[in-house]
Design a protein around this motif. Structure first.
Motif, PDB file in Angstrom:
ATOM      1  N   PRO A  29       5.988   8.857  -0.516  1.00 57.57           N
ATOM      2  CA  PRO A  29       5.610   7.438  -0.605  1.00 57.57           C
ATOM      3  C   PRO A  29       4.959   7.093  -1.942  1.00 57.57           C
ATOM      4  N   ASP A  30       4.273   8.032  -2.567  1.00 62.20           N
ATOM      5  CA  ASP A  30       3.683   7.766  -3.898  1.00 62.20           C
ATOM      6  C   ASP A  30       4.782   7.419  -4.897  1.00 62.20           C
ATOM      7  N   ALA A  31       5.887   8.162  -4.813  1.00 55.67           N
ATOM      8  CA  ALA A  31       7.007   7.899  -5.723  1.00 55.67           C
ATOM      9  C   ALA A  31       7.661   6.560  -5.366  1.00 55.67           C
ATOM     10  N   ALA A  32       7.788   6.279  -4.065  1.00 54.54           N
ATOM     11  CA  ALA A  32       8.371   4.989  -3.655  1.00 54.54           C
ATOM     12  C   ALA A  32       7.551   3.844  -4.245  1.00 54.54           C
ATOM     13  N   TRP A  33       6.240   4.007  -4.262  1.00 58.54           N
ATOM     14  CA  TRP A  33       5.352   2.970  -4.811  1.00 58.54           C
ATOM     15  C   TRP A  33       5.613   2.764  -6.307  1.00 58.54           C
ATOM     16  N   ILE A  34       5.783   3.861  -7.026  1.00 52.76           N
ATOM     17  CA  ILE A  34       6.105   3.761  -8.456  1.00 52.76           C
ATOM     18  C   ILE A  34       7.385   2.945  -8.650  1.00 52.76           C
ATOM     19  N   PHE A  35       8.397   3.217  -7.807  1.00 55.38           N
ATOM     20  CA  PHE A  35       9.674   2.521  -7.975  1.00 55.38           C
ATOM     21  C   PHE A  35       9.576   1.050  -7.570  1.00 55.38           C
ATOM     22  N   LEU A  36       8.666   0.733  -6.639  1.00 56.73           N
ATOM     23  CA  LEU A  36       8.449  -0.680  -6.303  1.00 56.73           C
ATOM     24  C   LEU A  36       7.896  -1.440  -7.512  1.00 56.73           C
ATOM     25  N   GLN A  37       7.012  -0.792  -8.272  1.00 59.05           N
ATOM     26  CA  GLN A  37       6.511  -1.454  -9.489  1.00 59.05           C
ATOM     27  C   GLN A  37       7.668  -1.722 -10.440  1.00 59.05           C
ATOM     28  N   GLY A  38       8.566  -0.730 -10.544  1.00 62.80           N
ATOM     29  CA  GLY A  38       9.708  -0.881 -11.438  1.00 62.80           C
ATOM     30  C   GLY A  38      10.609  -2.027 -11.014  1.00 62.80           C
ATOM     31  N   VAL A  39      10.896  -2.102  -9.727  1.00 62.12           N
ATOM     32  CA  VAL A  39      11.825  -3.137  -9.239  1.00 62.12           C
ATOM     33  C   VAL A  39      11.302  -4.524  -9.590  1.00 62.12           C
ATOM     34  N   GLU A  40       9.976  -4.708  -9.510  1.00 63.97           N
ATOM     35  CA  GLU A  40       9.418  -6.052  -9.716  1.00 63.97           C
ATOM     36  C   GLU A  40       9.718  -6.597 -11.111  1.00 63.97           C
ATOM     37  N   SER A  41       9.811  -5.722 -12.113  1.00 61.05           N
ATOM     38  CA  SER A  41      10.075  -6.204 -13.479  1.00 61.05           C
ATOM     39  C   SER A  41      11.481  -5.854 -13.963  1.00 61.05           C
ATOM     40  N   LEU A  42      12.311  -5.355 -13.047  1.00 58.97           N
ATOM     41  CA  LEU A  42      13.642  -4.878 -13.450  1.00 58.97           C
ATOM     42  C   LEU A  42      14.487  -5.965 -14.107  1.00 58.97           C
ATOM     43  N   ALA A  43      14.444  -7.179 -13.558  1.00 59.24           N
ATOM     44  CA  ALA A  43      15.293  -8.260 -14.088  1.00 59.24           C
ATOM     45  C   ALA A  43      14.996  -8.497 -15.571  1.00 59.24           C
ATOM     46  N   LEU A  44      13.712  -8.506 -15.919  1.00 60.41           N
ATOM     47  CA  LEU A  44      13.335  -8.744 -17.317  1.00 60.41           C
ATOM     48  C   LEU A  44      13.708  -7.563 -18.195  1.00 60.41           C
ATOM     49  N   PRO A  97       0.823  -1.207   0.000  1.00 61.44           N
ATOM     50  CA  PRO A  97       0.000   0.000   0.000  1.00 61.44           C
ATOM     51  C   PRO A  97       0.861   1.263   0.000  1.00 61.44           C
ATOM     52  N   VAL A  98       0.300   2.356  -0.511  1.00 61.97           N
ATOM     53  CA  VAL A  98       0.942   3.658  -0.347  1.00 61.97           C
ATOM     54  C   VAL A  98       0.458   4.207   0.988  1.00 61.97           C
ATOM     55  N   TYR A  99       1.370   4.351   1.937  1.00 66.70           N
ATOM     56  CA  TYR A  99       1.001   4.869   3.256  1.00 66.70           C
ATOM     57  C   TYR A  99       1.054   6.385   3.211  1.00 66.70           C
ATOM     58  N   ARG A 100      -0.078   6.979   2.833  1.00 64.84           N
ATOM     59  CA  ARG A 100      -0.111   8.441   2.738  1.00 64.84           C
ATOM     60  C   ARG A 100      -0.443   9.014   4.103  1.00 64.84           C
ATOM     61  N   THR A 101       0.578   9.083   4.951  1.00 67.94           N
ATOM     62  CA  THR A 101       0.376   9.694   6.255  1.00 67.94           C
ATOM     63  C   THR A 101       1.575  10.561   6.583  1.00 67.94           C
ATOM     64  N   THR A 102       1.308  11.652   7.259  1.00 65.59           N
ATOM     65  CA  THR A 102       2.403  12.531   7.659  1.00 65.59           C
ATOM     66  C   THR A 102       3.060  11.999   8.928  1.00 65.59           C
ATOM     67  N   ALA A 103       2.240  11.526   9.879  1.00 67.89           N
ATOM     68  CA  ALA A 103       2.793  11.113  11.175  1.00 67.89           C
ATOM     69  C   ALA A 103       2.160   9.796  11.626  1.00 67.89           C
ATOM     70  N   TYR A 104       2.669   9.259  12.733  1.00 65.55           N
ATOM     71  CA  TYR A 104       2.251   7.948  13.251  1.00 65.55           C
ATOM     72  C   TYR A 104       1.977   8.075  14.751  1.00 65.55           C
ATOM     73  N   ASN A 105       0.900   7.445  15.190  1.00 64.14           N
ATOM     74  CA  ASN A 105       0.596   7.479  16.626  1.00 64.14           C
ATOM     75  C   ASN A 105       1.646   6.740  17.443  1.00 64.14           C
ATOM     76  N   PHE A 106       1.971   7.289  18.599  1.00 64.86           N
ATOM     77  CA  PHE A 106       2.773   6.560  19.583  1.00 64.86           C
ATOM     78  C   PHE A 106       1.810   5.755  20.451  1.00 64.86           C
ATOM     79  N   ASN A 107       2.251   4.585  20.927  1.00 63.30           N
ATOM     80  CA  ASN A 107       1.395   3.783  21.806  1.00 63.30           C
ATOM     81  C   ASN A 107       1.179   4.499  23.134  1.00 63.30           C
ATOM     82  N   ASN A 108       2.227   5.201  23.584  1.00 65.66           N
ATOM     83  CA  ASN A 108       2.171   5.990  24.814  1.00 65.66           C
ATOM     84  C   ASN A 108       3.414   6.886  24.838  1.00 65.66           C
ATOM     85  N   SER A 109       3.559   7.670  25.888  1.00 70.64           N
ATOM     86  CA  SER A 109       4.675   8.617  25.940  1.00 70.64           C
ATOM     87  C   SER A 109       6.016   7.922  25.951  1.00 70.64           C
ATOM     88  N   GLU A 110       6.102   6.797  26.669  1.00 70.89           N
ATOM     89  CA  GLU A 110       7.369   6.077  26.752  1.00 70.89           C
ATOM     90  C   GLU A 110       7.791   5.572  25.370  1.00 70.89           C
TER      91      GLU A 110
END
Ligand SMILES: *Cc1c(COP(=O)(O)O)cnc(C)c1O
Length: 431
Positions: A280-295, A29-42
């Motif tokens: 991350p959108d660009a990272a996703w594009i490059f993941l598609q590329g990597v999958e067929s790179l060998a061929l 998936p493309v994780y289009r998020t700016t930040a991530y929740n912490f479980n708690n302060s620690e």
């Protein structure tokens, strides 16, 4: 999972151990998020203190980018990778992750145009001296290395005449002087050459080229072999307390994460505080590329070799350079380093074209090939280098790098070879 699989398998699976844990989505998936929740302060405090690795903010890390980083690190045989906003940023921030003002870099001089300008005009303004030496001239490299040198830089296949670097030779010299060897492997991709196997420490790719493979995005990646000893005191950035990170010394304070010192510093100083993040959108594009790179890279290489052999037979062609062409000055090195294909780039010049007029007529009239400044697209591309990609270089620097006005640069695509050769033949008839 990684090591036991073949590269073709790693290109499709490495970094993604299972479908998305939250949704079972099979594709990354493309994780289009700016930040991530912490479980708690620690939890938050531990992440900030590098006591625990995990997601904080997408300028520094993102799960889509993370899979791409792990996948390419696995393909290169490296310990870790880090994506950046462009190949240019990957080069710049890799160098600045080792060198500070007053330090010096030794580099081959047959560089990608943008990298040449960075080394020739930008870094000197930041009080970093770059010694540019002819590729594979190890005497010149030894002569250029001094007490201020902090790294050696090469490209696997250089610009513009496609000389193959003797990676192992460079690695031996770098090792002897306790310097990291940085290798831009954009033109070879991990399917043609794995520089770490020959002793390189840091591998860089512009993702925008063959890895992405379709001319649809800009990005870069840096992969670290995780073996270089940064505890050597001459690497001040690793041995002096980082005022921007509560006095952390990257060489000595990372405990079990010590092998990741280079990438962790690049993430915390480069991405966190200087910000050249890959979306991350660009990272996703490059993941598609990597999958067929060998061929694709296999087809690029086959087509390029066929083009080089065909051009070499044409009476209007003065010279052709392709590392896989028998008799090419780089042929022997290519046999050693690039046995599975020599990449998609071919350069050549036309007879009686000292001023480059025939070259410009050729690129203006050819069909099928796109006239533009890029390489590594599935489409065949063409450009006249002296007036474009390397026009920032002085005529002297162009000459030293082997670039003359007649040079026509092809990035051979994966169209049917008969159509590619047909287009070249038609354009040759016009000059
Ligand atoms: C394109 C390229 C770069 C720069 O990459 P960008 O993604 O365009 O910034 C660096 N090195 C080489 C060899 C390249 O081909």
């Amino acid at each position: 999972m990684t090591k036991q699989y073949h590269p073709e398998t790693l290109a499709i699976h490495a970094g993604q151990e299972s479908p998305d844990p939250a949704t079972n989505a099979r594709a990354v998936p493309v994780y289009r998020t700016t930040a991530y929740n912490f479980n708690n302060s620690e939890h938050g405090a531990n992440l900030f203190a590098l006591k625990e690795l995990g997601n904080i903010y997408s300028r520094l890390m993102n799960p889509t980018n993370d899979i791409l980083e792990k996948r390419l690190a696995a393909l290169e045989g490296g310990a870790a990778g880090l994506t950046l906003s462009s190949g240019t940023a990957a080069v710049y921030f890799s160098v600045r992750n080792i060198l500070r003002a007053g330090d010096e870099l030794v580099s081959a001089n047959n560089l990608y145009g943008g990298t040449f300008t960075q080394f020739d005009a930008i870094l000197p303004n930041e009080n970093i001296k770059v010694h540019l030496t002819p590729v594979n001239d190890f005497k010149a490299v030894e002569k250029a290395i001094n007490a201020k040198t902090r790294a050696v830089f090469i490209e696997t296949i250089g610009n513009p005449v496609l000389d193959v670097a003797d990676v192992e030779g460079y690695a031996e010299i770098a090792k002897k002087h306790k310097l990291p060897l940085i290798v831009d492997s954009t033109f070879t991709t991990p399917f043609l050459l794995r520089p770490i196997d020959y002793g390189a420490n840091i591998v860089i790719h512009s993702l925008s080229k063959w890895i992405g493979g379709h001319g649809t995005g800009i990005g870069g990646i840096v992969i670290d072999d995780g073996k270089f000893d940064w505890k050597d005191k001459k690497f001040a950035l690793y041995n002096e307390p980082d005022g921007g990170y509560h006095g952390l010394k990257y060489a000595t304070d990372l405990g079990p994460l010590a092998p990741l010192a280079f990438i962790l510093r690049l993430r915390t100083v480069g991405l966190r505080n200087q910000g050249p993040t890959l979306a991350p959108d660009a990272a996703w594009i490059f993941l598609q590329g990597v999958e067929s790179l060998a061929l694709r890279i296999k087809k690029h290489s086959e087509n390029a070799l066929a083009v080089a052999e065909h051009l070499a037979k044409n009476s209007k062609v003065e010279w052709v350079r392709y590392p896989g062409l028998k008799g090419d000055p780089s042929y022997k090195l290519a046999q050693k380093y690039l046995p599975n294909g020599q990449g998609g780039m071919v350069v050549f010049g036309l007879k009686g074209d000292k001023d480059g007029k025939k070259a410009t007529k050729f690129v203006d009239n050819i069909k099928l090939f796109s006239l533009l400044a890029n390489v590594g697209d599935a489409k065949s591309l063409i450009i006249h280098s002296a007036s474009t990609t390397h026009s920032q270089l002085s005529e002297k620097a162009q000459g030293e790098g082997g670039l003359h006005k007649d040079l026509i640069r092809l990035s051979v695509g994966i169209e049917h070879i008969d159509d590619i050769i047909g287009a070249l033949d038609d354009a040759l008839k016009l000059v």
